[in-house]
Write a protein that holds these residues in place. Structure first.
Motif, PDB file in Angstrom:
ATOM      1  N   LYS A   9      56.668  -0.635  21.796  1.00  0.00           N
ATOM      2  CA  LYS A   9      57.113   0.282  20.749  1.00  0.00           C
ATOM      3  C   LYS A   9      56.641   1.680  21.117  1.00  0.00           C
ATOM      4  O   LYS A   9      55.481   1.871  21.478  1.00  0.00           O
ATOM      5  N   GLU A  63      61.059  -0.766  21.384  1.00  0.00           N
ATOM      6  CA  GLU A  63      61.621  -0.163  20.184  1.00  0.00           C
ATOM      7  C   GLU A  63      61.265   1.315  20.271  1.00  0.00           C
ATOM      8  O   GLU A  63      60.088   1.659  20.427  1.00  0.00           O
ATOM      9  N   HIS A  97      72.611   1.732  21.614  1.00  0.00           N
ATOM     10  CA  HIS A  97      71.374   0.987  21.867  1.00  0.00           C
ATOM     11  C   HIS A  97      70.636   0.752  20.554  1.00  0.00           C
ATOM     12  O   HIS A  97      70.089   1.685  19.963  1.00  0.00           O
ATOM     13  N   ASN A  99      67.856  -0.463  19.978  1.00  0.00           N
ATOM     14  CA  ASN A  99      66.417  -0.204  20.040  1.00  0.00           C
ATOM     15  C   ASN A  99      66.079   1.271  19.834  1.00  0.00           C
ATOM     16  O   ASN A  99      64.917   1.629  19.690  1.00  0.00           O
TER      17      ASN A  99
END
Length: 187
Positions: A9, A63, A97, A99
């Motif tokens: 992340k 992420e 995307h 993410n």
């Protein structure tokens, strides 16, 4: 770059510029080339910056959440054409995307922790998080030992303060699209 490669992340607060991983080559070139650097140096730095974007598109990407200050969207880096292309690119990355999430923190939203300056927050599956603070000519990584709470302050700033100050994802992307239209109209 190792942190980008290994994190699961990545949260970025960029009040004045589009974050590096979201930059187009022309936008990066306008930033990097503004100093008296040899053209070969500028081009190698641009290539490196654009190449780092693979972090967002690889298999099992982190992420990625970018809090971007509205001023960054209106800064005009590289001129109207470069700026419009840059903002369209941010919209495209968010569309293609899942993410990637971009949240705009509007101008005039009162006091919040982000007013203290930009940061990048890296979270890892098996290690404690770290924060990158970049300045004009240097950068600094922070990580907490057992007694520290420096990184926790940045986690709180992102999860609480910036999240509260930002538009929703839908409203953020709509604002970016609106700014692209403004640039194209007034160019």
């Amino acid at each position: 770059m190792e942190y980008e490669r290994t994190c699961n992340k990545l949260t970025v607060w960029a009040p004045l510029l589009i974050p590096g991983l979201l930059q187009t080559g022309d936008y990066a070139r306008a930033l990097i080339g503004r100093r008296d650097r040899p053209l070969a140096d500028v081009e190698s730095r641009v290539k490196l910056r654009v190449g780092r974007r693979e972090t967002l598109t690889r298999r099992n990407p982190p992420e990625y959440r970018a809090f971007i200050g509205e001023q960054a969207l209106r800064q005009g880096v590289g001129g109207p054409e470069v700026m419009a292309d840059q903002l369209r690119f941010v919209l495209k990355l968010n569309e293609e995307h899942e993410n990637v999430t971009t949240l705009v923190v509007p101008i005039g939203n009162g006091a919040h922790d982000g007013l203290s300056g930009p940061f990048e927050l890296y979270e890892f599956p098996d290690n404690p998080p770290s924060v990158l603070l970049e300045h004009l000519r240097s950068s600094l990584f922070l990580s907490d030992d057992d007694d520290g709470d420096d990184v926790q302050g940045f986690l709180d700033a992102a999860e609480k303060d910036l999240r509260r100050a930002a538009h929703s994802e839908e409203d953020s992307l709509a604002l970016i699209a609106e700014i692209v239209e403004e640039i194209e109209r007034t160019g």
